[in-house]
Design a protein around this motif. Structure first.
Motif, PDB file in Angstrom:
ATOM      1  N   PRO A 118     -56.178  63.506   8.433  1.00  0.00           N
ATOM      2  CA  PRO A 118     -54.819  62.986   8.246  1.00  0.00           C
ATOM      3  C   PRO A 118     -54.578  62.628   6.783  1.00  0.00           C
ATOM      4  CG  PRO A 118     -55.914  61.928  10.112  1.00  0.00           C
ATOM      5  CD  PRO A 118     -56.962  62.715   9.394  1.00  0.00           C
ATOM      6  N   LYS A 119     -53.319  62.757   6.337  1.00  0.00           N
ATOM      7  CA  LYS A 119     -52.987  62.459   4.953  1.00  0.00           C
ATOM      8  C   LYS A 119     -52.178  61.167   4.803  1.00  0.00           C
ATOM      9  CE  LYS A 119     -53.132  67.235   3.314  1.00  0.00           C
ATOM     10  NZ  LYS A 119     -52.403  68.335   2.646  1.00  0.00           N
ATOM     11  N   VAL A 120     -51.541  60.700   5.878  1.00  0.00           N
ATOM     12  CA  VAL A 120     -50.688  59.519   5.758  1.00  0.00           C
ATOM     13  C   VAL A 120     -51.365  58.260   6.281  1.00  0.00           C
ATOM     14  CG1 VAL A 120     -48.565  60.845   5.831  1.00  0.00           C
ATOM     15  CG2 VAL A 120     -49.556  60.026   7.966  1.00  0.00           C
ATOM     16  N   PHE A 121     -52.531  58.403   6.917  1.00  0.00           N
ATOM     17  CA  PHE A 121     -53.316  57.257   7.339  1.00  0.00           C
ATOM     18  C   PHE A 121     -54.759  57.705   7.474  1.00  0.00           C
ATOM     19  CE2 PHE A 121     -51.264  59.038  11.189  1.00  0.00           C
ATOM     20  CZ  PHE A 121     -52.371  59.499  11.856  1.00  0.00           C
ATOM     21  N   ASN A 122     -55.654  56.745   7.685  1.00  0.00           N
ATOM     22  CA  ASN A 122     -57.074  57.051   7.816  1.00  0.00           C
ATOM     23  C   ASN A 122     -57.571  56.642   9.189  1.00  0.00           C
ATOM     24  OD1 ASN A 122     -57.562  57.928   5.053  1.00  0.00           O
ATOM     25  ND2 ASN A 122     -57.242  55.789   4.474  1.00  0.00           N
ATOM     26  N   PHE A 123     -58.383  57.489   9.799  1.00  0.00           N
ATOM     27  CA  PHE A 123     -59.057  57.103  11.033  1.00  0.00           C
ATOM     28  C   PHE A 123     -60.225  56.181  10.678  1.00  0.00           C
ATOM     29  CE2 PHE A 123     -57.605  61.316  13.008  1.00  0.00           C
ATOM     30  CZ  PHE A 123     -56.544  60.702  13.652  1.00  0.00           C
ATOM     31  N   PRO A 124     -60.310  55.007  11.295  1.00  0.00           N
ATOM     32  CA  PRO A 124     -61.420  54.093  11.004  1.00  0.00           C
ATOM     33  C   PRO A 124     -62.683  54.517  11.744  1.00  0.00           C
ATOM     34  CG  PRO A 124     -59.973  53.099  12.627  1.00  0.00           C
ATOM     35  CD  PRO A 124     -59.348  54.422  12.248  1.00  0.00           C
ATOM     36  N   VAL A 125     -63.262  55.627  11.311  1.00  0.00           N
ATOM     37  CA  VAL A 125     -64.362  56.245  12.047  1.00  0.00           C
ATOM     38  C   VAL A 125     -65.614  55.384  12.103  1.00  0.00           C
ATOM     39  CG1 VAL A 125     -63.547  58.589  11.606  1.00  0.00           C
ATOM     40  CG2 VAL A 125     -65.041  57.477   9.946  1.00  0.00           C
ATOM     41  N   MET A 174     -49.192  50.689   9.593  1.00  0.00           N
ATOM     42  CA  MET A 174     -49.645  51.872  10.307  1.00  0.00           C
ATOM     43  C   MET A 174     -51.159  51.908  10.416  1.00  0.00           C
ATOM     44  SD  MET A 174     -48.213  54.155  11.993  1.00  0.00           S
ATOM     45  CE  MET A 174     -49.069  55.252  13.103  1.00  0.00           C
ATOM     46  N   ASP A 175     -51.850  51.379   9.406  1.00  0.00           N
ATOM     47  CA  ASP A 175     -53.307  51.319   9.483  1.00  0.00           C
ATOM     48  C   ASP A 175     -53.761  50.382  10.597  1.00  0.00           C
ATOM     49  OD1 ASP A 175     -53.898  53.138   7.449  1.00  0.00           O
ATOM     50  OD2 ASP A 175     -53.681  51.614   5.895  1.00  0.00           O
ATOM     51  N   ASP A 176     -53.008  49.302  10.807  1.00  0.00           N
ATOM     52  CA  ASP A 176     -53.329  48.402  11.926  1.00  0.00           C
ATOM     53  C   ASP A 176     -53.089  49.090  13.262  1.00  0.00           C
ATOM     54  OD1 ASP A 176     -54.237  46.183  10.537  1.00  0.00           O
ATOM     55  OD2 ASP A 176     -52.251  45.323  10.304  1.00  0.00           O
ATOM     56  N   VAL A 177     -52.001  49.861  13.349  1.00  0.00           N
ATOM     57  CA  VAL A 177     -51.703  50.593  14.585  1.00  0.00           C
ATOM     58  C   VAL A 177     -52.815  51.594  14.888  1.00  0.00           C
ATOM     59  CG1 VAL A 177     -50.124  52.223  15.684  1.00  0.00           C
ATOM     60  CG2 VAL A 177     -49.211  50.305  14.367  1.00  0.00           C
ATOM     61  N   ILE A 178     -53.207  52.375  13.873  1.00  0.00           N
ATOM     62  CA  ILE A 178     -54.253  53.379  14.065  1.00  0.00           C
ATOM     63  C   ILE A 178     -55.566  52.713  14.441  1.00  0.00           C
ATOM     64  CG2 ILE A 178     -55.604  55.192  12.944  1.00  0.00           C
ATOM     65  CD1 ILE A 178     -52.715  55.953  13.551  1.00  0.00           C
ATOM     66  N   SER A 179     -55.899  51.619  13.771  1.00  0.00           N
ATOM     67  CA  SER A 179     -57.137  50.897  14.088  1.00  0.00           C
ATOM     68  C   SER A 179     -57.140  50.421  15.527  1.00  0.00           C
ATOM     69  CB  SER A 179     -57.303  49.705  13.144  1.00  0.00           C
ATOM     70  OG  SER A 179     -58.412  48.909  13.522  1.00  0.00           O
TER      71      SER A 179
END
Length: 257
Positions: A118-125, A174-179
């Motif tokens: 992804p380019k607009v957010f990061n997966f917290p792998v 958005m990073d909080d949402v993805i997390s």
């Protein structure tokens, strides 16, 4: 153990001369068999180590697969040998090496795998899935009573329930949402009102392989592409929310077992 591992990396893994299991378990891990000895397709797996312990002279562990990452053909790993700092003869010898670099960037940065990150957010792998966490995606305004009913259904099963506005861990919402989606075992999405944010977040949850429970006050709010997925409809009144809470608890129980 630690063959083909740079000396300064060994010093990090063995700070006092002995193997630091906590440091070793904190690293993303690629596990694969030796190659070139069988005709059938072989695969590698990516994940994190749990229950890492010595058993006599053997180092035992469990591997928890990274969510959303399927098994990878070993031929693709061999094609990425330079990016992963793996020497070709390492593929033909069973050993445990620790390498520098970003494993996920090498695997999914658009190299030999042909996959893009992804380019607009990061997966917290680096974060594990929390088996008792349920994420709720829903409109914020006018849904307080619905939110209460969902939380009561979740908590009745001994699970935890969070919405994105319940947490503030990153600068970008958005990073909080993805997390939250990444860490959750199940995602509950209320599609009522055709909220575009909820649609976007639901699509991310599907792409990450999460179990998604869809709610809606009307099936007319469910987009065509999602109508093939069963949706729990409810009325936004006392009786309707009570029925929804019961049905949602039953569905969650069947998913988390």
């Amino acid at each position: 153990m630690l063959e083909y591992t740079a000396e300064h990396v060994k010093a990090f893994i063995q700070p006092d001369g002995s193997l630091d299991l906590h440091r070793l378990a904190s690293l993303p891990t690629l596990v694969m068999p030796e190659t070139g000895f069988v005709d059938e397709t072989q695969v590698a797996r990516v994940g994190r180590l749990t229950n890492l312990r010595w058993q006599g002279r053997e180092l035992r562990f469990n591997l928890v697969d990274t969510p959303g990452i399927s098994s990878i053909g070993t031929e693709r790993i061999e094609a990425l040998a330079d990016e992963l700092d793996i020497q070709q003869f390492e593929f033909h010898r069973t050993h445990w090496a620790v390498k520098e670099g970003d494993l996920y960037a090498a695997l999914f940065g658009g190299g030999a795998t042909g996959q893009l990150a992804p380019k607009v957010f990061n997966f917290p792998v680096q974060l594990p899935v929390e088996r008792d966490l349920v994420a709720v995606m829903m409109p914020f305004a006018g849904f307080d009573s619905v939110d209460v009913s969902i939380k009561e259904a979740v908590e009745s099963l001994g699970l935890r329930c969070h919405r994105a506005d319940d947490i503030w861990e990153n600068h970008h919402i958005m990073d909080d949402v993805i997390s939250l989606i990444w860490r959750s075992r199940v995602v509950v999405s209320d599609l009522s009102g055709k909220n575009p944010n909820v649609f976007y977040e639901t699509g991310i949850a599907h792409a990450l392989g999460r179990d998604v429970v869809q709610l809606a006050q009307s099936l007319a709010d469910v987009p065509f592409d999602l109508r093939s997925i069963r949706t729990l409809t409810y009325l936004n009144n006392g009786e309707g929310l009570s029925k929804m809470k019961t049905a949602l608890a039953q569905r969650l129980e069947s998913l988390v077992g």
